[in-house]
Structure formats: structure tokens, C-alpha cells
Design an enzyme around this catalytic site. Structure first.
Site, short mmCIF file in Angstrom:
data_model
loop_
_atom_site.label_atom_id
_atom_site.label_comp_id
_atom_site.label_asym_id
_atom_site.label_seq_id
_atom_site.Cartn_x
_atom_site.Cartn_y
_atom_site.Cartn_z
N ARG A 201 0.83 -1.31 0.00
CA ARG A 201 0.00 -0.06 0.06
C ARG A 201 0.69 1.46 0.03
O ARG A 201 0.25 2.35 0.35
CB ARG A 201 -0.85 0.03 1.38
CG ARG A 201 -1.70 -1.28 1.40
CD ARG A 201 -2.82 -1.17 2.65
NE ARG A 201 -3.31 -2.23 2.72
CZ ARG A 201 -4.34 -2.64 3.44
NH1 ARG A 201 -4.44 -1.90 4.64
NH2 ARG A 201 -5.18 -3.60 3.62
N CYS B 281 0.57 14.96 -14.81
CA CYS B 281 0.67 14.19 -15.79
C CYS B 281 1.53 13.02 -14.91
O CYS B 281 0.97 11.66 -15.55
CB CYS B 281 1.82 14.87 -16.78
SG CYS B 281 1.11 16.18 -17.62
N ASN C 193 11.46 13.50 -16.34
CA ASN C 193 10.39 12.47 -15.44
C ASN C 193 11.25 11.48 -14.78
O ASN C 193 11.03 11.08 -13.60
CB ASN C 193 9.11 12.22 -15.89
CG ASN C 193 8.35 13.49 -16.24
OD1 ASN C 193 7.63 13.33 -17.27
ND2 ASN C 193 8.38 14.40 -15.54
N HIS D 170 3.20 10.19 -26.22
CA HIS D 170 3.23 10.62 -27.44
C HIS D 170 4.56 11.65 -28.02
O HIS D 170 5.10 12.18 -27.04
CB HIS D 170 1.97 12.01 -27.42
CG HIS D 170 1.78 12.58 -26.43
ND1 HIS D 170 1.13 12.10 -25.11
CD2 HIS D 170 2.35 13.71 -26.04
CE1 HIS D 170 1.30 13.14 -24.26
NE2 HIS D 170 1.75 14.21 -24.94
#
EC number: 2.1.1.45
Length: 267
Positions: free
Chosen positions: A131, A150, A181, A211
Site C-alpha cells: 500500500r 501528468c 521525469n 506521444h
């Protein structure tokens, strides 16, 4: 000589060659694939791309800003980081974006949950928990955010004394955003591991709509024409807490990338 793993570049090439053309919110147009994954073994180097230069100072600064629980771009600007300027209002505010949700998720009874502190506590006291998840996707506050998250959720996993992290990113700008990222969450994984006295394992990046914007196609072709170089090594001084790291504590050594390739951000 051992081949340098290039999972990001491999996916970028696949999207370029096999993706579907789609319209998008920004009106730019994209070539896209859905539901893709990249894996990096963090024991084999720090995944800061070498096929183009990634501005590591901005990676570090944005992550420190998230960990501050901040919602205003002024701290970033004071540290010469301007990656959020396009979305800020005239006062520099972005609304309850990533850092606010990470550090101060509001509850119906008026309390706030520090998800990052809770995640670290779980690593120390219940490392086998399934969790250990941090989410920035607060449905009740999405309309108040300058940009809905995002990269919206990550899960921490411990096995054999090694910490792995999996990120889910709903919308993935493969040329500009994703290299940033990957480095950011790899760094966060190292920081969590250091504070919990663990080694690092894997960083797994999972993307939804992955994309390439139509105005990045030439840049992508240029990047994919380049041979990858060895990944750098992360140099991380241990801070007093997860929230006490500074720019001076974080560096990479032996980073020898190909030159920067510029591209326009789709806002």
C-alpha cells in the site's frame, strides 16, 4: 564491451515508427501509443539521458520544490528554473499541484496528510506493504490546478534490501517531458532509499498516452541518430531528513551527453 541499455530511446523509436496520429488538447497533433513501459536498473548507473543533454539542475530543483510542498513558481525562479512559468498566474501560483498533494493532501475533516512522510515511515517500519503509494491525482481539486498532474502516482516496493519505484504517467511528452521525469523519480528513489537505509533497485516508468508532438519529429530523428554513451553516477550526500536535501547535496559525475536539442513546449 557491454551494450548500454537504451529503453527510453527504444520506446521513442517504436512510437515514431508505429504510433497512431492523434489530435490533442494543445492543437499541436501527436504520434501516440498507449500503455508502454520502461525499466532501469539503478544499480547500473543513473538514468540521465546521454543521447541529448538533460538540464540536471532543473531536475533537482523541481524535485526539491515538490518536496517543499510548494505551489508557487517564485522559489523555482529564484533558483533559475523556469519550466513552470507558462502555467503560473500573475502571482506565480499554480494551485494545489504535485507538491501540495504530496505533502498536504486535504481530508474532509480539515486535516492534511503528508504522503511523503508516510511513505518513508512505511519503508522503515513496514517495507513489505503493498500500500506504499503516493498520489497527486486529487479528483476534488483538479479544476483548481493550473495543470492536472501528468505523472500522477508512484508505488514503492522493497525486496532483498533494495527499493524499487514504479511511476504511472497518464500523459507522456516523450521528447521533452519524459527524460526529465525519469531522472526526477530515479533521484527520488535514491533519496528514499538513502533515508530508509536501503539500496536502490529498479525504476519502472509506465506511461498511458505516450506521444511525440508533431513539432518534435525532427528533434526525435536527430536524437535517435545518436549513439548512447555510458550513464553517469549519482553523487548524493545524506541529508538530515528527506526534506533537508539541497542543491549542494546532489550531483552527477561522468556525465558526457550529446548536445542539447531544443523543442517547443505544448501548453
Amino acid at each position: 564491451m557491454t551494450a548500454i541499455p537504451t529503453p527510453y530511446e527504444d520506446l521513442l523509436r517504436t512510437i515514431r515508427d508505429e504510433g497512431a496520429h492523434k489530435d490533442d488538447r494543445t492543437g499541436t497533433g501527436t504520434t501516440s501509443l498507449f500503455g508502454q513501459q520502461i525499466r532501469y536498473n539503478l544499480q547500473e548507473g543513473f538514468p540521465l539521458l546521454t543521447t541529448k543533454k538533460v538540464h540536471f539542475h532543473s531536475v533537482v530543483g523541481e524535485l526539491l520544490w515538490f518536496l517543499r510542498g510548494d505551489s508557487n513558481v517564485r522559489w523555482l525562479q529564484d533558483n533559475n528554473i523556469r519550466i513552470w512559468n507558462e502555467w503560473a498566474d500573475e502571482d506565480g501560483e499554480l494551485g494545489p499541484v504535485y507538491g501540495v498533494q504530496w505533502r498536504s493532501w486535504p481530508t474532509p475533516d480539515g486535516r492534511h496528510i503528508d504522503q511523503i512522510s508516510r511513505a518513508l515511515e512505511m519503508l522503515k517500519n513496514n517495507p513489505d506493504s503493498r500500500r506504499n503509494i503516493v498520489s497527486a491525482w486529487n479528483v476534488s481539486e483538479l479544476e483548481n490546478m493550473a495543470l492536472p498532474p501528468c505523472h500522477l502516482l508512484f508505488q514503492l516496493y522493497v525486496a532483498d534490501g533494495k527499493l524499487s519505484c514504479q511511476l504511472y504517467q497518464r500523459s507522456a511528452d516523450m521528447f521533452l517531458g519524459v527524460p526529465f521525469n525519469i531522472a526526477s523519480y530515479a533521484l527520488l528513489t535514491h533519496m528514499f532509499a538513502q533515508q530508509a537505509d536501503l539500496e536502490v533497485g529498479e525504476f519502472i516508468w509506465t506511461g498511458g498516452d505516450c506521444h511525440i508532438y508533431d513539432n518534435h519529429t525532427e528533434q526525435v530523428d536527430e536524437q535517435l541518430s545518436r549513439a548512447a554513451r555510458p550513464y553517469p553516477t549519482l553523487e548524493l550526500n545524506k541529508a538530515a531528513s528527506l526534506f533537508d536535501y539541497t542543491f549542494e547535496d546532489i550531483a552527477v559525475s561522468n556525465y558526457d551527453p550529446h548536445p542539447l536539442i531544443r523543442g517547443k513546449v505544448a501548453v
